[in-house]
Write an enzyme that holds these catalytic residues in place. Structure first.
Site, PDB file in Angstrom:
ATOM      1  N   HIS A  62     -34.894   6.511 -20.173  1.00  0.00           N
ATOM      2  CA  HIS A  62     -34.614   5.332 -19.341  1.00  0.00           C
ATOM      3  C   HIS A  62     -34.992   4.115 -20.179  1.00  0.00           C
ATOM      4  O   HIS A  62     -36.177   3.905 -20.456  1.00  0.00           O
ATOM      5  CB  HIS A  62     -35.486   5.337 -18.082  1.00  0.00           C
ATOM      6  CG  HIS A  62     -35.319   6.551 -17.207  1.00  0.00           C
ATOM      7  ND1 HIS A  62     -34.520   6.561 -16.088  1.00  0.00           N
ATOM      8  CD2 HIS A  62     -35.868   7.791 -17.283  1.00  0.00           C
ATOM      9  CE1 HIS A  62     -34.582   7.758 -15.507  1.00  0.00           C
ATOM     10  NE2 HIS A  62     -35.398   8.518 -16.215  1.00  0.00           N
ATOM     11  N   PHE A  63     -34.014   3.321 -20.589  1.00  0.00           N
ATOM     12  CA  PHE A  63     -34.292   2.181 -21.474  1.00  0.00           C
ATOM     13  C   PHE A  63     -34.270   0.822 -20.766  1.00  0.00           C
ATOM     14  O   PHE A  63     -34.429  -0.209 -21.403  1.00  0.00           O
ATOM     15  CB  PHE A  63     -33.379   2.196 -22.694  1.00  0.00           C
ATOM     16  CG  PHE A  63     -33.747   3.234 -23.741  1.00  0.00           C
ATOM     17  CD1 PHE A  63     -35.004   3.838 -23.758  1.00  0.00           C
ATOM     18  CD2 PHE A  63     -32.836   3.608 -24.723  1.00  0.00           C
ATOM     19  CE1 PHE A  63     -35.341   4.784 -24.723  1.00  0.00           C
ATOM     20  CE2 PHE A  63     -33.175   4.541 -25.700  1.00  0.00           C
ATOM     21  CZ  PHE A  63     -34.417   5.141 -25.697  1.00  0.00           C
ATOM     22  N   ARG A  64     -33.999   0.786 -19.480  1.00  0.00           N
ATOM     23  CA  ARG A  64     -34.285  -0.408 -18.640  1.00  0.00           C
ATOM     24  C   ARG A  64     -33.387  -1.617 -18.837  1.00  0.00           C
ATOM     25  O   ARG A  64     -33.613  -2.630 -18.177  1.00  0.00           O
ATOM     26  CB  ARG A  64     -35.742  -0.879 -18.817  1.00  0.00           C
ATOM     27  CG  ARG A  64     -36.803   0.199 -18.769  1.00  0.00           C
ATOM     28  CD  ARG A  64     -36.831   0.858 -17.437  1.00  0.00           C
ATOM     29  NE  ARG A  64     -37.994   1.720 -17.239  1.00  0.00           N
ATOM     30  CZ  ARG A  64     -38.014   2.721 -16.382  1.00  0.00           C
ATOM     31  NH1 ARG A  64     -36.962   2.996 -15.629  1.00  0.00           N
ATOM     32  NH2 ARG A  64     -39.082   3.454 -16.236  1.00  0.00           N
ATOM     33  N   GLU A 136     -12.950   9.637 -12.798  1.00  0.00           N
ATOM     34  CA  GLU A 136     -12.531   8.714 -13.868  1.00  0.00           C
ATOM     35  C   GLU A 136     -13.722   8.233 -14.665  1.00  0.00           C
ATOM     36  O   GLU A 136     -13.684   8.175 -15.893  1.00  0.00           O
ATOM     37  CB  GLU A 136     -11.840   7.485 -13.273  1.00  0.00           C
ATOM     38  CG  GLU A 136     -10.435   7.767 -12.797  1.00  0.00           C
ATOM     39  CD  GLU A 136      -9.983   6.721 -11.791  1.00  0.00           C
ATOM     40  OE1 GLU A 136     -10.266   5.528 -12.017  1.00  0.00           O
ATOM     41  OE2 GLU A 136      -9.372   7.119 -10.782  1.00  0.00           O
ATOM     42  N   HIS A 179     -31.615  14.905 -10.447  1.00  0.00           N
ATOM     43  CA  HIS A 179     -33.039  14.776 -10.111  1.00  0.00           C
ATOM     44  C   HIS A 179     -33.189  15.388  -8.727  1.00  0.00           C
ATOM     45  O   HIS A 179     -32.751  14.813  -7.729  1.00  0.00           O
ATOM     46  CB  HIS A 179     -33.426  13.303 -10.117  1.00  0.00           C
ATOM     47  CG  HIS A 179     -34.853  13.046  -9.751  1.00  0.00           C
ATOM     48  ND1 HIS A 179     -35.678  12.269 -10.522  1.00  0.00           N
ATOM     49  CD2 HIS A 179     -35.607  13.451  -8.708  1.00  0.00           C
ATOM     50  CE1 HIS A 179     -36.881  12.226  -9.971  1.00  0.00           C
ATOM     51  NE2 HIS A 179     -36.856  12.922  -8.858  1.00  0.00           N
ATOM     52  N   HIS A 233     -35.864  17.882 -15.406  1.00  0.00           N
ATOM     53  CA  HIS A 233     -37.327  17.995 -15.278  1.00  0.00           C
ATOM     54  C   HIS A 233     -37.783  18.940 -14.164  1.00  0.00           C
ATOM     55  O   HIS A 233     -38.350  18.515 -13.159  1.00  0.00           O
ATOM     56  CB  HIS A 233     -38.004  16.631 -15.125  1.00  0.00           C
ATOM     57  CG  HIS A 233     -37.292  15.609 -14.284  1.00  0.00           C
ATOM     58  ND1 HIS A 233     -36.697  15.903 -13.095  1.00  0.00           N
ATOM     59  CD2 HIS A 233     -37.110  14.283 -14.476  1.00  0.00           C
ATOM     60  CE1 HIS A 233     -36.172  14.804 -12.597  1.00  0.00           C
ATOM     61  NE2 HIS A 233     -36.391  13.809 -13.403  1.00  0.00           N
ATOM     62  N   ASP A 304     -37.640  12.357 -20.680  1.00  0.00           N
ATOM     63  CA  ASP A 304     -37.731  11.506 -19.487  1.00  0.00           C
ATOM     64  C   ASP A 304     -38.537  10.243 -19.804  1.00  0.00           C
ATOM     65  O   ASP A 304     -39.376   9.816 -18.997  1.00  0.00           O
ATOM     66  CB  ASP A 304     -38.315  12.270 -18.302  1.00  0.00           C
ATOM     67  CG  ASP A 304     -38.111  11.520 -16.985  1.00  0.00           C
ATOM     68  OD1 ASP A 304     -37.383  10.505 -16.974  1.00  0.00           O
ATOM     69  OD2 ASP A 304     -38.685  11.959 -15.972  1.00  0.00           O
ATOM     70  N   HIS A 308     -43.242   1.897 -18.081  1.00  0.00           N
ATOM     71  CA  HIS A 308     -43.668   0.796 -17.204  1.00  0.00           C
ATOM     72  C   HIS A 308     -44.841   0.122 -17.894  1.00  0.00           C
ATOM     73  O   HIS A 308     -45.554   0.760 -18.673  1.00  0.00           O
ATOM     74  CB  HIS A 308     -44.093   1.322 -15.833  1.00  0.00           C
ATOM     75  CG  HIS A 308     -43.003   2.051 -15.093  1.00  0.00           C
ATOM     76  ND1 HIS A 308     -41.958   1.411 -14.468  1.00  0.00           N
ATOM     77  CD2 HIS A 308     -42.783   3.376 -14.922  1.00  0.00           C
ATOM     78  CE1 HIS A 308     -41.157   2.305 -13.918  1.00  0.00           C
ATOM     79  NE2 HIS A 308     -41.629   3.502 -14.176  1.00  0.00           N
TER      80      HIS A 308
HETATM   81  O1  DOR Z   1     -41.048   9.200 -12.936  1.00  0.00           O
HETATM   82  C1  DOR Z   1     -39.886   8.849 -13.014  1.00  0.00           C
HETATM   83  N1  DOR Z   1     -39.545   7.658 -13.546  1.00  0.00           N
HETATM   84  N2  DOR Z   1     -38.931   9.634 -12.522  1.00  0.00           N
HETATM   85  C2  DOR Z   1     -37.665   9.197 -12.375  1.00  0.00           C
HETATM   86  O2  DOR Z   1     -36.876   9.901 -11.824  1.00  0.00           O
HETATM   87  C3  DOR Z   1     -37.279   7.852 -12.812  1.00  0.00           C
HETATM   88  C4  DOR Z   1     -38.187   7.350 -13.824  1.00  0.00           C
HETATM   89  C5  DOR Z   1     -38.042   5.869 -14.050  1.00  0.00           C
HETATM   90  O3  DOR Z   1     -36.910   5.435 -14.302  1.00  0.00           O
HETATM   91  O4  DOR Z   1     -39.037   5.164 -14.009  1.00  0.00           O
END
Ligand code: DOR
Length: 443
Positions: A62-64, A136, A179, A233, A304, A308
């Site tokens: 997840h690169f935000r 698509e 998920h 996961h 994963d 944060h």
């Molecule tokens: O702990 C998690 N963080 N699980 C997820 O499914 C999403 C991820 C996030 O994007 O922070």
């Protein structure tokens, strides 16, 4: 024969096994594997004492970007990847806005162009609203597949009920990544988290049944509709056993966190820095996951990577967001498990290279073999290093593995014949490119 690059004198880890050899690269592809000691010309990398692995592929990060670039962006996330020996990533759609339309996917591809250090592809998020268009969307260039959140996690994406889940599965064809946590049960038990006010309650709130219910619902629909699903996961011994009986439709991912950390100890030591969804659980689950690695039920390991900031993680639980960084520590942590004898190097490569290739059909990646992209991860299996927060290239600047001394370390990342990292130093400019897939359109 002239080569642009020769990697000389290393121990090659290939589909054939492990043995001494050289690799010759031309135009970004592997064109020779064997004894190339008599060739000259081109750049030479001396890999004496090192193992040369196929490039490591992380199929869950997840690169935000867009929306939460203070946590991570496509440049910093892919920089962390190559620093950890990862050559390619699949990035998740729970950004802001989420990647649920052709425009949002095109925007991510534009943003990655010229800024990504590793190669990349993007998941498209399923919603009840876009279900009919997924056939698509999943075939657009740069898309690695569809992602479903059955339970709420970070961001707004959610497919909570069976009727919507059915529509998503009916309207798509490629393997769908899921998920699996049950939204109804999460809502019904939310008080456990707020009353406890400590992340130790996280695996109690999001308990075994929360995960297992969702996985059973998913598999029953997948079998009825004859669809392939990728259960992300997996965290419980119960799901691992159950999924072993459903390999006809289900592939299985586990993460280094769930294979390494253990509840309740990790919450006492790390507090909310160990909080993720689905949660890190007790030792009996961790050993169940290791059994599933050993008996072949697990297909891939994904990090994963879900960063944060320290501030966000320092709030009072459950106001703390779930997720921890991991793309850079994926390989060192797993090499340490190899060193400890928990899995073989061959099995690790199966999980991090050939598994992604087999499940997702990535063109030219996942094998150290003639004709494939010249993506290699050079590792020193004898190097013993401490993982530290200062080594973390991700913007958040912390890792749950800080203080852990590991044996086995990535010392080189080569992507399509171009060195991107050597001995912890980045080389040149970002030159990552979008990946192509056998199913789905090519760019
Ligand atoms: O702990 C998690 N963080 N699980 C997820 O499914 C999403 C991820 C996030 O994007 O922070």
């Amino acid at each position: 024969m002239a080569y642009d690059l020769v990697i000389r004198g290393g121990t090659l880890v290939t589909h054939e096994g492990t043995g001494a050899g050289d690799v010759g690269v031309r135009d970004g592809r592997t064109v020779a594997v064997g004894d190339l000691s008599r060739t000259d010309g081109g750049e030479v990398i001396d890999a004496t004492g090192l193992h040369v692995l196929p490039g490591i592929i992380d199929t869950q990060v997840h690169f935000r970007e867009p929306g939460n670039e203070h946590k991570e962006d496509l440049e910093s996330g892919t920089r962390a990847a190559v620093m950890g020996g990862v050559t390619a990533v699949f990035e998740m759609p729970n950004t802001d806005p989420p990647t649920t339309t052709p425009e949002a996917l095109a925007d991510k591809l534009d943003r990655a162009d010229g800024r990504a250090w590793s190669d990349y592809a993007f998941y498209v998020g399923a919603t009840p609203e876009n279900a009919e268009t997924l056939g698509e969307l999943e075939n657009l260039p740069g898309c690695c597949g569809i992602k479903i959140f059955m339970g709420s996690s970070t961001g707004s994406l959610l497919v909570p009920d069976d009727a919507s889940l059915r529509r998503v599965l009916e309207n798509s064809r490629r393997r769908v990544a899921v998920h699996a946590e049950d939204e109804e049960r999460l809502k019904a038990r939310a008080r456990i988290a707020s009353e406890a006010a400590h992340p130790r309650a996280h695996p109690e709130w999001r308990d075994v049944e929360t995960a297992f219910n969702a996985t059973r619902r998913l598999i029953s629909l997948a079998e009825e509709l004859r669809r392939r699903v990728h259960v992300l996961h997996v965290t419980t011994r119960e799901e691992a056993t159950y999924l072993a009986g459903h390999k006809d439709v289900a592939s299985v991912e586990v993460t280094p966190q769930h294979l390494t950390l253990e509840a309740p100890h990790c919450y006492d030591r790390l507090g909310a820095f160990a909080q993720m969804n689905p949660p890190v659980r007790e030792a009996r689950h961790r050993s169940g996951l290791w059994q599933a690695v050993a008996n072949g039920v697990v297909d891939v390991i994904g990090s994963d990577h879900a960063p944060h900031t320290r501030d966000e993680k320092s709030r009072i639980y459950p106001k703390t967001p779930s997720g921890m960084p991991g793309v850079q520590t994926l390989l060192p942590v797993m090499l340490n498990h190899v060193h400890a004898g928990r899995l073989s190097l061959t099995r690790l490569i199966d999980l991090l290279c050939q598994g992604p290739n087999r499940l997702f059909g990535i063109v030219g990646k996942g094998r150290l073999a003639v004709g494939y992209d010249a993506d290699f991860t050079l590792v020193d299996l004898a190097a013993s290093r401490e993982i530290t927060d200062d080594w973390v290239a991700a913007k958040c600047g912390w890792t749950p593995f800080a203080g852990m001394t590991v044996t086995g370390w990535p010392v080189g990342t080569i992507i399509r014949g171009r060195p991107a990292m050597r001995e912890g130093q980045l080389i040149d400019e970002p030159s990552g490119r979008v990946m192509r897939f056998y199913e789905g359109a090519g760019p």
